[in-house]
Each structure stands twice: as structure tokens, then as C-alpha cells.
Design an enzyme around this catalytic site. Structure first.
Site, mmCIF file in Angstrom:
data_model
loop_
_atom_site.group_PDB
_atom_site.id
_atom_site.type_symbol
_atom_site.label_atom_id
_atom_site.label_comp_id
_atom_site.label_asym_id
_atom_site.label_seq_id
_atom_site.Cartn_x
_atom_site.Cartn_y
_atom_site.Cartn_z
ATOM 1 N N ARG A 60 -82.711 62.094 -13.332
ATOM 2 C CA ARG A 60 -81.764 62.914 -14.092
ATOM 3 C C ARG A 60 -82.193 63.108 -15.536
ATOM 4 O O ARG A 60 -82.187 64.208 -16.070
ATOM 5 C CB ARG A 60 -80.367 62.278 -14.055
ATOM 6 C CG ARG A 60 -79.730 62.206 -12.676
ATOM 7 C CD ARG A 60 -78.396 61.484 -12.771
ATOM 8 N NE ARG A 60 -77.724 61.376 -11.492
ATOM 9 C CZ ARG A 60 -77.883 60.368 -10.632
ATOM 10 N NH1 ARG A 60 -78.721 59.388 -10.940
ATOM 11 N NH2 ARG A 60 -77.234 60.348 -9.488
ATOM 12 N N ASP A 98 -94.311 61.154 -11.186
ATOM 13 C CA ASP A 98 -93.276 60.422 -10.463
ATOM 14 C C ASP A 98 -93.676 60.426 -8.992
ATOM 15 O O ASP A 98 -93.580 61.454 -8.323
ATOM 16 C CB ASP A 98 -91.908 61.073 -10.649
ATOM 17 C CG ASP A 98 -90.776 60.206 -10.102
ATOM 18 O OD1 ASP A 98 -91.009 59.495 -9.104
ATOM 19 O OD2 ASP A 98 -89.655 60.248 -10.657
ATOM 20 N N ARG A 114 -86.464 51.293 -20.516
ATOM 21 C CA ARG A 114 -86.348 49.842 -20.422
ATOM 22 C C ARG A 114 -87.472 49.191 -21.227
ATOM 23 O O ARG A 114 -88.623 49.619 -21.167
ATOM 24 C CB ARG A 114 -86.425 49.374 -18.954
ATOM 25 C CG ARG A 114 -85.156 49.642 -18.163
ATOM 26 C CD ARG A 114 -84.031 48.731 -18.645
ATOM 27 N NE ARG A 114 -82.765 48.931 -17.948
ATOM 28 C CZ ARG A 114 -81.785 49.697 -18.375
ATOM 29 N NH1 ARG A 114 -81.941 50.395 -19.495
ATOM 30 N NH2 ARG A 114 -80.658 49.794 -17.712
ATOM 31 N N ASP A 165 -86.484 52.790 -28.439
ATOM 32 C CA ASP A 165 -85.057 52.476 -28.479
ATOM 33 C C ASP A 165 -84.751 51.214 -27.698
ATOM 34 O O ASP A 165 -83.658 50.680 -27.808
ATOM 35 C CB ASP A 165 -84.248 53.648 -27.904
ATOM 36 C CG ASP A 165 -82.756 53.392 -27.936
ATOM 37 O OD1 ASP A 165 -82.221 53.205 -29.049
ATOM 38 O OD2 ASP A 165 -82.118 53.363 -26.862
ATOM 39 N N GLU A 176 -83.441 42.370 -25.658
ATOM 40 C CA GLU A 176 -82.805 43.565 -26.205
ATOM 41 C C GLU A 176 -82.943 43.637 -27.716
ATOM 42 O O GLU A 176 -83.209 44.699 -28.278
ATOM 43 C CB GLU A 176 -81.339 43.630 -25.793
ATOM 44 C CG GLU A 176 -80.651 44.893 -26.260
ATOM 45 C CD GLU A 176 -79.221 44.996 -25.782
ATOM 46 O OE1 GLU A 176 -78.760 46.127 -25.561
ATOM 47 O OE2 GLU A 176 -78.566 43.947 -25.630
ATOM 48 N N HIS A 183 -81.273 50.258 -29.293
ATOM 49 C CA HIS A 183 -80.785 50.511 -27.930
ATOM 50 C C HIS A 183 -79.459 51.268 -27.956
ATOM 51 O O HIS A 183 -78.440 50.810 -27.452
ATOM 52 C CB HIS A 183 -80.629 49.193 -27.155
ATOM 53 C CG HIS A 183 -80.486 49.417 -25.674
ATOM 54 N ND1 HIS A 183 -80.388 48.391 -24.766
ATOM 55 C CD2 HIS A 183 -80.413 50.560 -24.933
ATOM 56 C CE1 HIS A 183 -80.269 48.885 -23.539
ATOM 57 N NE2 HIS A 183 -80.281 50.208 -23.622
#
Length: 345
Positions: free
Chosen positions: A170, A190, A252, A276, A281, A303
Site C-alpha cells: 500500500r 518486490d 522498520r 524515521d 526504537e 518514528h
């Protein structure tokens, strides 16, 4: 009848003054009703304690667990007990859901796979264009008292450059539509899509990651984290990128090896990176990220690519609706199913 219990392990949108405030759970209360007992994970010193033993106490006897950053573990499921009906991820990614464990327990799980497509595509584009136009060094130089149109280097025309997209779900498709408008060519890698799909988004599919890296002037990552993609962008991958190219990651953190990335930046294999996401994290908790954060060719954000008032509101409502459906036994056909229990379990 026993009152249904739902544990939100670590919902940051319910924080006020550094502490969780149940009164802020207005959306959840509206959807779930007053008969549902809402619980929140342990919180201390301004942060949720997602690995604290007190989390297990809060999970005891719960019908539904709603996790955000919290990792689903055997201990957490055992603490909830035999009455646990479903686990819901308040977000897009599924790596902390522990799908294998849930499958073994016969527990269904859900996420919200599409609530922030607009936000992440926009944020990815912002990071990419900030790198292309060298906005950060320009800002720092001018704000620091020096007027210099060449600070950060001389950019190139993006319509003569190639955008490479890794992962064409998406968000990857939204990025092709938006960011691709600035570039002369768009390449997609992909292995799980047909080659013709990319054509419908003004892009061209390539057969290998190495091919995409070698052709692209800016590479943006949009693949999930799994054993196949963990550490996908390592030293060998970075060596294949074009000199002067950029790398953007709003997917990720563990897709990129931080030590290899710093070497690529320091030795000028690539010109810069927009990040980001990190692993952990908070990159300040891992010394391997420290030199990356300080590098002048890097643009970083905390993030927040997914974040907007509208996305947060949508996520909260949709998760609450999933929880309500689970409590009512109406889960067949719901959007966001990550794992369904085997027949007869």
C-alpha cells in the site's frame, strides 16, 4: 456475567502530564461501552514499562490485549489466561505480534494495515526531498549566520534521476504516485508482486534487489520486517548503491545495519540517508546509531511517519471496533486479520 476486560498495554495518546489518564479514552469508551473494564499497562517516569512484571498483573484475566510497542510473549499470554479471545496490534506492523506463538496457541490476531498510508507516503517524500535539496545543511548554515547557496552541495535535477522502491504494498504504491512525480524513472523491487502491477503506477519492476540498488539515485524502503528482510541493507547492499545516492527508511529500523550505514556515509559510498525508524526504537539507546545521527548527510525523525491527528483518531476507533467485535464474537471477515486459529481449535 463477568465484566469483559481489555488491556491497552502502552497507548501514548492517553498520556496527560506524563501519566496515563483514563478520562482520555473517550473513543474507546464510546465504542466499547461502560460495561467493559479498560486497563492500561504500567507507566513510570514518563514512559510505559513494556517489559515490567506489573504488565503481567494487568493482563491477568483479560479478554483482549491491545499492544502498541509491547512484544507478545508466552508470559504475557499465560498471564492473560484461558479467557483471552484475541490480540490486536494498534498499528500497521506485525513483527511484535509474534504470529508463530499466536498460531501455536490458536489465538486470532489483528492489526490496522492501512490507516496511515497517506502519512507515511508524505513523510517518506519529505525525507527524500529534504535530502535531494539539502534542506538541513541549508537551514543550519543560514540560521547560523552564513548566507551560502552552496551549503550542502549542488543538487541535481530529480527529473533526470531514478527513484527505487523496495516493497510495493500500500505505502510503496502511494510513494510511487507521489514521490515518483518528481523523478524521471521509478524502479520497483518486490518478489511477491507480478511485474505488470508496477506499470500501473508509472514504474518498472526489476528482478533483484541488487539491480534496483545499482540503478537508483534514491532508494526508499517499504517492506515488512521478517527473517528475509532483517538486515536487508547491509554493507554488501550499500556497496551496490550508486555514489551520490540517498537511502530513505520509514518502514522498520532493523532493515538497515547501522554500522554498515555509517561506514557507507563516512566513506562516501552514498551521499546521505533519511531515517524515521531505528532498532531499538530510540536510537540513543544503541551506541551503533550515535555516529549515524551526527553525520551531516543524515536527516532523522522520531518514528513519526505514521502520525497525524486524523490517523491517530482512525486507528483508535478502528481498534476499538475490532475489540468490540471480538467481545461480541463477530470476527469473521474483519479487515486486518493477521492470524486465524486452525479449524477446531
Amino acid at each position: 456475567m463477568t465484566q469483559p476486560r481489555v488491556l491497552y498495554t502502552d497507548p501514548p495518546w492517553l498520556i496527560d502530564g506524563g501519566r496515563p489518564d483514563p478520562a482520555l479514552a473517550s473513543v474507546e469508551r464510546e465504542v466499547l461501552g461502560p460495561e467493559v473494564e479498560l486497563r492500561f499497562g504500567p507507566h513510570r517516569d514518563g514512559r510505559y514499562q513494556i517489559t515490567d512484571p506489573a504488565m503481567l498483573e494487568q493482563a491477568a484475566g483479560c479478554d483482549v490485549l491491545v499492544v502498541y510497542r509491547t512484544q507478545v510473549t508466552e508470559e504475557l499470554l499465560d498471564a492473560a489466561g484461558a479467557g483471552l479471545k484475541v490480540v490486536v496490534r494498534q498499528g500497521v506492523g506485525v513483527d511484535n505480534l509474534n504470529a508463530g506463538l499466536l498460531a501455536a496457541r490458536g489465538l486470532p490476531a489483528y492489526n490496522v494495515p492501512d490507516y496511515c498510508v497517506d502519512e507515511v507516503a508524505t513523510h517518506t517524500s519529505a525525507l527524500a526531498l529534504a535530502l535531494e535539496r539539502q534542506l538541513v545543511p541549508q537551514h543550519q548554515t543560514l540560521a547560523g549566520g552564513t548566507f551560502d547557496i552552496y551549503a550542502g552541495g549542488t543538487p541535481h535535477r530529480t527529473n533526470r534521476r531514478t527513484l527505487g522502491i523496495v516493497g510495493f504494498g500500500r505505502i510503496g504504491r502511494a510513494v510511487a504516485r507521489r514521490l515518483g512525480a518528481f523523478y524521471g524513472r521509478v524502479r520497483v523491487y518486490d518478489p511477491y508482486i507480478g511485474r505488470d502491477l508496477a506499470e500501473g503506477y508509472g514504474a518498472q519492476a526489476v528482478d533483484t534487489l541488487a539491480e534496483l540498488l545499482a540503478q537508483s539515485d534514491l532508494v526508499t524502503l517499504h517492506c515488512p520486517l521478517n527473517p528475509e528482510t532483517d538486515g536487508l541493507i547491509d554493507a554488501a547492499a550499500l556497496r551496490r548503491m550508486k555514489p551520490g545516492s540517498f537511502l530513505v527508511n520509514a518502514a522498520r529500523g532493523r532493515l538497515i545495519d547501522p554500522e554498515a550505514l555509517y561506514r557507507a556515509l563516512d566513506e562516501q559510498w552514498i551521499a546521505g540517508a533519511g531515517l524515521d525508524v531505528f532498532s531499538p526504537e530510540n536510537p540513543h539507546q544503541d551506541a551503533r546509531w550515535h555516529p549515524v545521527l551526527k553525520h551531516p548527510g543524515v536527516v532523522v525523525t522520531s518514528h513519526r511517519a505514521f502520525l497525524s491527528e486524523e490517523a491517530e483518531a482512525s486507528s483508535r476507533r478502528r481498534v476499538a471496533e475490532l475489540v468490540r467485535a471480538a467481545l461480541d464474537g463477530r470476527t469473521e471477515g474483519l479487515v486486518g486479520r493477521v492470524h486465524a486459529p486452525e479449524a477446531g481449535r
